[in-house]
Design a protein around this motif. Structure first.
Motif, PDB file in Angstrom:
ATOM      1  N   UNK A   1       0.832  -1.205   0.000  1.00 28.75           N
ATOM      2  CA  UNK A   1       0.000   0.000   0.000  1.00 28.75           C
ATOM      3  C   UNK A   1       0.871   1.261   0.000  1.00 28.75           C
ATOM      4  N   UNK A   2       1.929   1.235   0.774  1.00 26.61           N
ATOM      5  CA  UNK A   2       2.835   2.379   0.859  1.00 26.61           C
ATOM      6  C   UNK A   2       3.499   2.641  -0.490  1.00 26.61           C
ATOM      7  N   UNK A   3       3.923   1.581  -1.163  1.00 29.60           N
ATOM      8  CA  UNK A   3       4.588   1.731  -2.461  1.00 29.60           C
ATOM      9  C   UNK A   3       3.647   2.325  -3.500  1.00 29.60           C
ATOM     10  N   UNK A   4       2.427   1.817  -3.568  1.00 31.53           N
ATOM     11  CA  UNK A   4       1.469   2.310  -4.563  1.00 31.53           C
ATOM     12  C   UNK A   4       1.068   3.747  -4.263  1.00 31.53           C
ATOM     13  N   UNK A   5       0.900   4.062  -2.983  1.00 31.18           N
ATOM     14  CA  UNK A   5       0.502   5.419  -2.602  1.00 31.18           C
ATOM     15  C   UNK A   5       1.576   6.441  -2.935  1.00 31.18           C
ATOM     16  N   UNK A   6       2.830   6.004  -3.020  1.00 26.72           N
ATOM     17  CA  UNK A   6       3.934   6.941  -3.244  1.00 26.72           C
ATOM     18  C   UNK A   6       3.877   7.588  -4.626  1.00 26.72           C
ATOM     19  N   UNK A   7       3.317   6.902  -5.618  1.00 23.95           N
ATOM     20  CA  UNK A   7       3.295   7.502  -6.950  1.00 23.95           C
ATOM     21  C   UNK A   7       2.371   6.825  -7.930  1.00 23.95           C
ATOM     22  N   UNK A   8       1.718   5.751  -7.495  1.00 25.39           N
ATOM     23  CA  UNK A   8       0.779   5.049  -8.366  1.00 25.39           C
ATOM     24  C   UNK A   8       1.417   4.139  -9.384  1.00 25.39           C
ATOM     25  N   UNK A   9       2.734   3.940  -9.280  1.00 25.21           N
ATOM     26  CA  UNK A   9       3.417   3.050 -10.220  1.00 25.21           C
ATOM     27  C   UNK A   9       4.289   2.060  -9.462  1.00 25.21           C
ATOM     28  N   UNK A  10       4.589   0.942 -10.136  1.00 21.74           N
ATOM     29  CA  UNK A  10       5.482  -0.074  -9.607  1.00 21.74           C
ATOM     30  C   UNK A  10       6.338  -0.627 -10.749  1.00 21.74           C
ATOM     31  N   UNK A  11       7.446  -1.247 -10.394  1.00 20.00           N
ATOM     32  CA  UNK A  11       8.270  -1.945 -11.385  1.00 20.00           C
ATOM     33  C   UNK A  11       8.331  -3.446 -11.131  1.00 20.00           C
ATOM     34  N   UNK A  12       8.019  -3.859  -9.895  1.00 17.88           N
ATOM     35  CA  UNK A  12       8.171  -5.279  -9.573  1.00 17.88           C
ATOM     36  C   UNK A  12       7.281  -5.663  -8.402  1.00 17.88           C
ATOM     37  N   UNK A  13       6.991  -6.969  -8.315  1.00 17.32           N
ATOM     38  CA  UNK A  13       6.350  -7.533  -7.136  1.00 17.32           C
ATOM     39  C   UNK A  13       7.081  -8.820  -6.789  1.00 17.32           C
ATOM     40  N   UNK A  14       7.448  -8.967  -5.525  1.00 16.87           N
ATOM     41  CA  UNK A  14       8.103 -10.171  -5.046  1.00 16.87           C
ATOM     42  C   UNK A  14       7.146 -10.904  -4.113  1.00 16.87           C
TER      43      UNK A  14
END
Length: 410
Positions: free
Chosen positions: A69-82
């Motif tokens: 949730x913290x990662x998505x809230x930071x900018x709405x984008x991601x590069x990976x999921x582990x």
């Protein structure tokens, strides 16, 4: 890789999965957290991907959900999921949060990313800390690939009591461009979503902003992942995460885009197919049950009744025992909480009508029993009150469900 036409220009891609949309790679490996199966997986996007997620509504939520949730809230984008399987990293206190952050950082370092570019997910036994001495070296060894073998390895790495992997992919046309949507999921027990009690990962090469992707995922989750039930338990860890690379080259999608509906239909097809695969693979299950409700006051009411029926333990055991006891169906309708007219209900089991305008209908017990012996069982209800329609999926309840869960930790 071949495809099958499903609805107009939408096609199901044979052998497709999360690697199929442009820009994505995946893999999984065995770190020995589990005895035999792969237990660590990763999906990586070449560039920043729009991200959206829905989460379990259990008030007890595992550490990885907070990190994601913290990662998505930071900018709405991601590069990976582990993702790791074997230990849920739920109810593990401050140490569990530290472990989730350490998994995130190790993944970021391995693939040259910022930690906030990485989502984290875990599944397994609640209360167990992750075996970081195995997981961290495993993260460093992972080599994602844009091939079916990579998706297959990832799909295996996220399993717990599942009997097999769950993958699908559809392609549709947006602005004259081929847009692919691929998905992979795990789930077999503790399935009674209010979001979705499972893990699901969906990739697409559609060009769509995070807020519109979230809108689409939330809407579709209510009609798919929220309509499956195995055993009435909602877990602590689970979510559906969607990533969009934008590499298909279409104009940005939004609700007013002329091809918004085809996109929604393709995304829903992916989520519905994964939902059905989860329901079919319920712990100890021998049959998939699909309930369709028509003539309800609203679609929401229809979906609520369908899920109430398919979640009835009495109905699930009747299906296992091939007993065409439609009384268990109408009973579930009555306690669904939806306002109904008790005198206007139709019920069918397969093609066989058993109740018409709430009056019993003569039917062949043998014919109904034969339908209940099939791998897929269909139940239809018409309330004759309105235009609302809805579906839900589940499975039968067998002796093996008790056996599997009685020895889950052993």
């Amino acid at each position: 890789m071949s495809s099958t036409t499903v609805n107009g220009c939408m096609k199901q891609v044979t052998g497709g999965s999360v690697h199929t949309p442009a820009g994505f790679k995946a893999t999984g490996l065995h770190t020995k957290v589990k005895r035999k199966r792969k237990d660590l997986g990763v999906i990586v996007c070449d560039e920043a991907a729009s991200a959206a997620a829905v989460y379990t509504l259990n008030q007890i939520q595992a550490a990885p959900l907070a990190v994601t949730k913290e990662s998505i809230a930071a900018g709405g984008t991601l590069r990976a999921v582990v993702v790791n399987s074997g230990q849920a990293n739920a109810c593990t206190g401050k140490a569990g949060m530290e472990d989730a952050y350490e998994m995130q950082k190790k993944t970021a370092d391995t693939f040259g990313l910022s930690p906030l570019d990485v989502a984290v997910a875990s599944t397994g036994t609640i209360g167990d800390r992750i075996k970081m001495d195995k997981i961290l070296p495993g993260i460093k060894e992972m080599k994602p690939e844009a091939e079916a073998s990579g998706s297959d390895a990832f799909a295996e790495s996220i399993l717990t009591t599942d009997t097999g992997t769950k993958q699908t992919c559809y392609v549709t046309e947006i602005d004259g461009k081929a847009v692919h949507i691929g998905g992979v999921a795990k789930g077999s027990g503790m399935i009674h979503p209010n979001m979705a009690t499972m893990l699901g990962f969906v990739t697409t090469d559609a060009n769509i902003a995070p807020e519109h992707l979230q809108q689409a995922l939330s809407e579709i989750t209510d009609r798919t992942f929220n309509r499956i039930t195995i055993d009435g338990d909602t877990s602590t860890n689970d979510m559906v995460l969607t990533l969009a690379s934008g590499k298909a080259g279409n104009e940005p999608l939004h609700e007013d885009h002329p091809d918004w509906i085809p996109f929604i239909q393709a995304l829903q097809s992916v989520c519905e197919e994964l939902s059905k695969q989860i329901a079919r693979d319920g712990e100890g299950a021998t049959k998939l049950i699909e309930v369709q409700v028509h003539g309800a006051p609203s679609d929401e009411d229809a979906g609520k009744i369908a899920k109430q029926i398919v979640g009835s333990d009495l109905l699930k055991t009747a299906v296992y025992g091939t007993d065409g006891n439609w009384g268990r169906i109408i009973c579930a309708i009555g306690y669904s909480g939806v306002t109904i007219d008790p005198d206007t209900i139709d019920i069918s089991i397969g093609p066989h009508s058993t109740l018409l305008n709430s009056e019993p209908v003569d039917f062949s017990e043998e014919a109904v029993t034969n339908h209940l012996k099939q791998d897929e069982v269909f139940i239809a209800v018409n309330l004759n009150l309105g235009n609302g329609n809805g579906k839900a999926w589940g499975c039968d309840l067998t002796y093996d469900y008790v056996r599997i869960n009685a020895g889950y930790r052993t």
